[in-house]
Scaffold this motif. Structure first.
Motif, PDB file in Angstrom:
ATOM      1  N   ASN A   1     -73.193   2.800  -2.551  1.00 14.60           N
ATOM      2  CA  ASN A   1     -72.526   3.649  -3.531  1.00 14.60           C
ATOM      3  C   ASN A   1     -71.904   4.855  -2.839  1.00 14.60           C
ATOM      4  N   ILE A   2     -70.624   5.075  -3.111  1.00 16.18           N
ATOM      5  CA  ILE A   2     -69.972   6.227  -2.490  1.00 16.18           C
ATOM      6  C   ILE A   2     -70.196   7.444  -3.395  1.00 16.18           C
ATOM      7  N   ALA A   3     -71.055   8.333  -2.930  1.00 14.51           N
ATOM      8  CA  ALA A   3     -71.359   9.558  -3.675  1.00 14.51           C
ATOM      9  C   ALA A   3     -70.468  10.674  -3.129  1.00 14.51           C
ATOM     10  N   SER A   4     -71.029  11.842  -2.918  1.00 10.58           N
ATOM     11  CA  SER A   4     -70.269  12.968  -2.358  1.00 10.58           C
ATOM     12  C   SER A   4     -71.250  14.085  -2.032  1.00 10.58           C
ATOM     13  N   VAL A   5     -70.917  14.900  -1.050  1.00 15.35           N
ATOM     14  CA  VAL A   5     -71.763  16.078  -0.791  1.00 15.35           C
ATOM     15  C   VAL A   5     -71.809  16.991  -2.009  1.00 15.35           C
TER      16      VAL A   5
ATOM     17  N   ALA B   1     -72.621   9.835   1.313  1.00 12.01           N
ATOM     18  CA  ALA B   1     -72.079  11.065   0.713  1.00 12.01           C
ATOM     19  C   ALA B   1     -71.058  11.683   1.667  1.00 12.01           C
ATOM     20  N   PRO B   2     -69.772  11.368   1.439  1.00 14.25           N
ATOM     21  CA  PRO B   2     -68.762  11.975   2.302  1.00 14.25           C
ATOM     22  C   PRO B   2     -68.599  13.458   1.983  1.00 14.25           C
ATOM     23  N   GLY B   3     -68.196  14.196   3.011  1.00 14.55           N
ATOM     24  CA  GLY B   3     -67.815  15.599   2.790  1.00 14.55           C
ATOM     25  C   GLY B   3     -66.344  15.620   2.419  1.00 14.55           C
TER      26      GLY B   3
ATOM     27  N   SER C   1     -57.432  12.408   2.656  1.00 17.15           N
ATOM     28  CA  SER C   1     -57.132  11.405   1.620  1.00 17.15           C
ATOM     29  C   SER C   1     -56.223  12.044   0.574  1.00 17.15           C
ATOM     30  N   PRO C   2     -55.657  11.207  -0.321  1.00 17.35           N
ATOM     31  CA  PRO C   2     -54.831  11.793  -1.386  1.00 17.35           C
ATOM     32  C   PRO C   2     -55.607  12.848  -2.192  1.00 17.35           C
ATOM     33  N   MET C   3     -56.951  12.646  -2.302  1.00 16.80           N
ATOM     34  CA  MET C   3     -57.784  13.595  -3.052  1.00 16.80           C
ATOM     35  C   MET C   3     -57.779  14.982  -2.385  1.00 16.80           C
TER      36      MET C   3
HETATM   37  P1  NAP Z   1     -58.595   7.709  -4.105  1.00 16.47           P
HETATM   38  O1  NAP Z   1     -57.635   7.652  -2.984  1.00 16.47           O
HETATM   39  O2  NAP Z   1     -58.183   8.367  -5.367  1.00 16.47           O
HETATM   40  O3  NAP Z   1     -59.118   6.224  -4.387  1.00 16.47           O
HETATM   41  C1  NAP Z   1     -59.905   5.898  -5.478  1.00 16.47           C
HETATM   42  C2  NAP Z   1     -59.327   4.654  -6.099  1.00 16.47           C
HETATM   43  O4  NAP Z   1     -60.126   4.274  -7.233  1.00 16.47           O
HETATM   44  C3  NAP Z   1     -57.907   4.872  -6.623  1.00 16.47           C
HETATM   45  O5  NAP Z   1     -57.059   3.821  -6.263  1.00 16.47           O
HETATM   46  C4  NAP Z   1     -58.140   4.924  -8.108  1.00 16.47           C
HETATM   47  O6  NAP Z   1     -57.000   4.621  -8.904  1.00 16.47           O
HETATM   48  C5  NAP Z   1     -59.239   3.907  -8.262  1.00 16.47           C
HETATM   49  N1  NAP Z   1     -59.813   3.985  -9.601  1.00 16.47           N
HETATM   50  C6  NAP Z   1     -59.855   5.055 -10.433  1.00 16.47           C
HETATM   51  N2  NAP Z   1     -60.389   4.722 -11.600  1.00 16.47           N
HETATM   52  C7  NAP Z   1     -60.698   3.406 -11.528  1.00 16.47           C
HETATM   53  C8  NAP Z   1     -61.263   2.480 -12.436  1.00 16.47           C
HETATM   54  N3  NAP Z   1     -61.627   2.871 -13.667  1.00 16.47           N
HETATM   55  N4  NAP Z   1     -61.428   1.196 -12.047  1.00 16.47           N
HETATM   56  C9  NAP Z   1     -61.054   0.790 -10.817  1.00 16.47           C
HETATM   57  N5  NAP Z   1     -60.511   1.628  -9.911  1.00 16.47           N
HETATM   58  C10 NAP Z   1     -60.331   2.930 -10.253  1.00 16.47           C
HETATM   59  O7  NAP Z   1     -59.940   8.441  -3.655  1.00 16.47           O
HETATM   60  P2  NAP Z   1     -60.688   8.542  -2.228  1.00 16.47           P
HETATM   61  O8  NAP Z   1     -60.501   9.902  -1.729  1.00 16.47           O
HETATM   62  O9  NAP Z   1     -60.366   7.395  -1.357  1.00 16.47           O
HETATM   63  O10 NAP Z   1     -62.204   8.452  -2.756  1.00 16.47           O
HETATM   64  C11 NAP Z   1     -62.919   7.241  -2.806  1.00 16.47           C
HETATM   65  C12 NAP Z   1     -64.347   7.561  -3.206  1.00 16.47           C
HETATM   66  O11 NAP Z   1     -64.931   8.493  -2.292  1.00 16.47           O
HETATM   67  C13 NAP Z   1     -64.492   8.207  -4.584  1.00 16.47           C
HETATM   68  O12 NAP Z   1     -65.636   7.742  -5.227  1.00 16.47           O
HETATM   69  C14 NAP Z   1     -64.626   9.684  -4.256  1.00 16.47           C
HETATM   70  O13 NAP Z   1     -65.302  10.394  -5.268  1.00 16.47           O
HETATM   71  C15 NAP Z   1     -65.429   9.625  -2.979  1.00 16.47           C
HETATM   72  N6  NAP Z   1     -65.288  10.811  -2.134  1.00 16.47           N
HETATM   73  C16 NAP Z   1     -64.091  11.147  -1.587  1.00 16.47           C
HETATM   74  C17 NAP Z   1     -64.007  12.283  -0.787  1.00 16.47           C
HETATM   75  C18 NAP Z   1     -62.729  12.712  -0.139  1.00 16.47           C
HETATM   76  O14 NAP Z   1     -62.722  13.742   0.525  1.00 16.47           O
HETATM   77  N7  NAP Z   1     -61.650  11.980  -0.273  1.00 16.47           N
HETATM   78  C19 NAP Z   1     -65.146  13.050  -0.559  1.00 16.47           C
HETATM   79  C20 NAP Z   1     -66.340  12.668  -1.135  1.00 16.47           C
HETATM   80  C21 NAP Z   1     -66.406  11.539  -1.915  1.00 16.47           C
HETATM   81  P3  NAP Z   1     -56.121   5.880  -9.491  1.00 16.47           P
HETATM   82  O15 NAP Z   1     -55.399   6.434  -8.350  1.00 16.47           O
HETATM   83  O16 NAP Z   1     -55.236   5.287 -10.492  1.00 16.47           O
HETATM   84  O17 NAP Z   1     -57.111   6.863 -10.094  1.00 16.47           O
END
Ligand code: NAP
Length: 251
Positions: free
Chosen positions: A143-147, A188-190, A194-196
């Motif tokens: 499961n990908i959580a988060s810090v 738990a990524p920090g 990414s687009p986020m």
């Molecule tokens: P991302 O680029 O936004 O990728 C997440 C993907 O999940 C997007 O394509 C999104 O589509 C899709 N999604 C959203 N709602 C959905 C649904 N109901 N069913 C199926 N797919 C769905 O995000 P990311 O940065 O790679 O993050 C991936 C995971 O890592 C997430 O759980 C995030 O909370 C976690 N995380 C990320 C970071 C970071 O720094 N990037 C840090 C800690 C944790 P849409 O674009 O249409 O929403």
């Protein structure tokens, strides 16, 4: 050809069209896994592109469009995986969203949508995957959580609650299914490039870097590497754990 660690395994990665999900899917494929890529309908074309890259590595790459919050759609995805791949060994619950707002102004919609995708989606996909894994008496769920689920973050009460919930969920399910040789761990990524995190202002980025001992954002591939380790037998004695991939933010 040398045996790869995940050869003969099938993995499902949710939210796999880009970002961490895409990096994880490609990493698992490089370890020999066949990979099913899930995302919502808007992500189908990008998922097809990732599937193409996976097929170029000599593995099966399938696309399963579905909303992780919709039980019927997720159950259909699992049926498709069993009929086309015969098994499911690895589930990566990666789909996630943010809807940031200070709590006093947070709408119910902002709260519900984040809890639905991040926490309920993880529940629905895990429940559906377990049907097959319990029969197989093997599996690895990551499961990908988060810090943010560990340390909180102003403006992200909904996101923090969802990711803290994912961590507690991980531990409870790990205890429930360990006797069937199924492991459940969280990563738990920090702050990862990414687009986020692209949306962060320069000022926010500067403040953030002060909190990271390694003084840089992480790369999606650095998260994927840990997921790959947790997916395979190299981590056979690890379950119910949270591995932080955060440059030392939480220690
Ligand atoms: P991302 O680029 O936004 O990728 C997440 C993907 O999940 C997007 O394509 C999104 O589509 C899709 N999604 C959203 N709602 C959905 C649904 N109901 N069913 C199926 N797919 C769905 O995000 P990311 O940065 O790679 O993050 C991936 C995971 O890592 C997430 O759980 C995030 O909370 C976690 N995380 C990320 C970071 C970071 O720094 N990037 C840090 C800690 C944790 P849409 O674009 O249409 O929403």
């Amino acid at each position: 050809m040398k045996d790869l660690p995940l050869q003969t395994k099938t993995a499902l990665v949710t939210g796999a069209r880009r970002g961490l999900g895409k990096a994880i899917a490609l990493r698992l494929a490089r370890s020999g896994a066949d990979v099913v890529l899930n995302d919502i309908a808007a992500g189908q074309e990008e998922c097809e592109g990732v599937a193409e890259e996976i097929r170029a590595l000599g593995r099966k790459g399938l696309v399963a469009t579905a909303d992780v919050c919709a039980a019927d759609q997720i159950n259909e995805v699992m049926e498709k995986i069993v009929s086309e791949c015969g098994r499911l060994d690895i589930l990566v619950n990666n789909a996630g969203i943010t809807r940031d707002m200070l709590l006093a102004r947070m709408t119910e919609e902002q709260w519900d949508s984040v809890l639905n995708v991040n926490l309920k989606g993880t529940f629905l996909c895990t429940r559906a995957a377990l049907k097959t894994m319990l029969k197989q008496r093997s599996g690895s769920i990551i499961n990908i959580a988060s810090v943010v689920g560990l340390m909180g973050n102003a403006g992200q009460a909904n996101y923090a609650a969802s990711k803290g919930g994912v961590i507690a969920f991980t531990k409870a399910v790990a205890k429930e299914v360990a006797s069937r040789n199924i492991r459940v761990n969280a990563v738990a990524p920090g702050f990862i490039i990414s687009p986020m995190t692209d949306k962060l202002s320069e000022e926010a980025r500067r403040r953030l870097l002060c909190l990271i001992p390694l003084a840089r954002l992480g790369k999606p591939e650095e998260v994927a590497e840990v997921v790959n380790f947790l997916a395979g037998d190299a981590s056979a004695y690890i379950t119910g754990q949270v591995v932080n991939v955060d440059g030392g933010m939480v220690m």
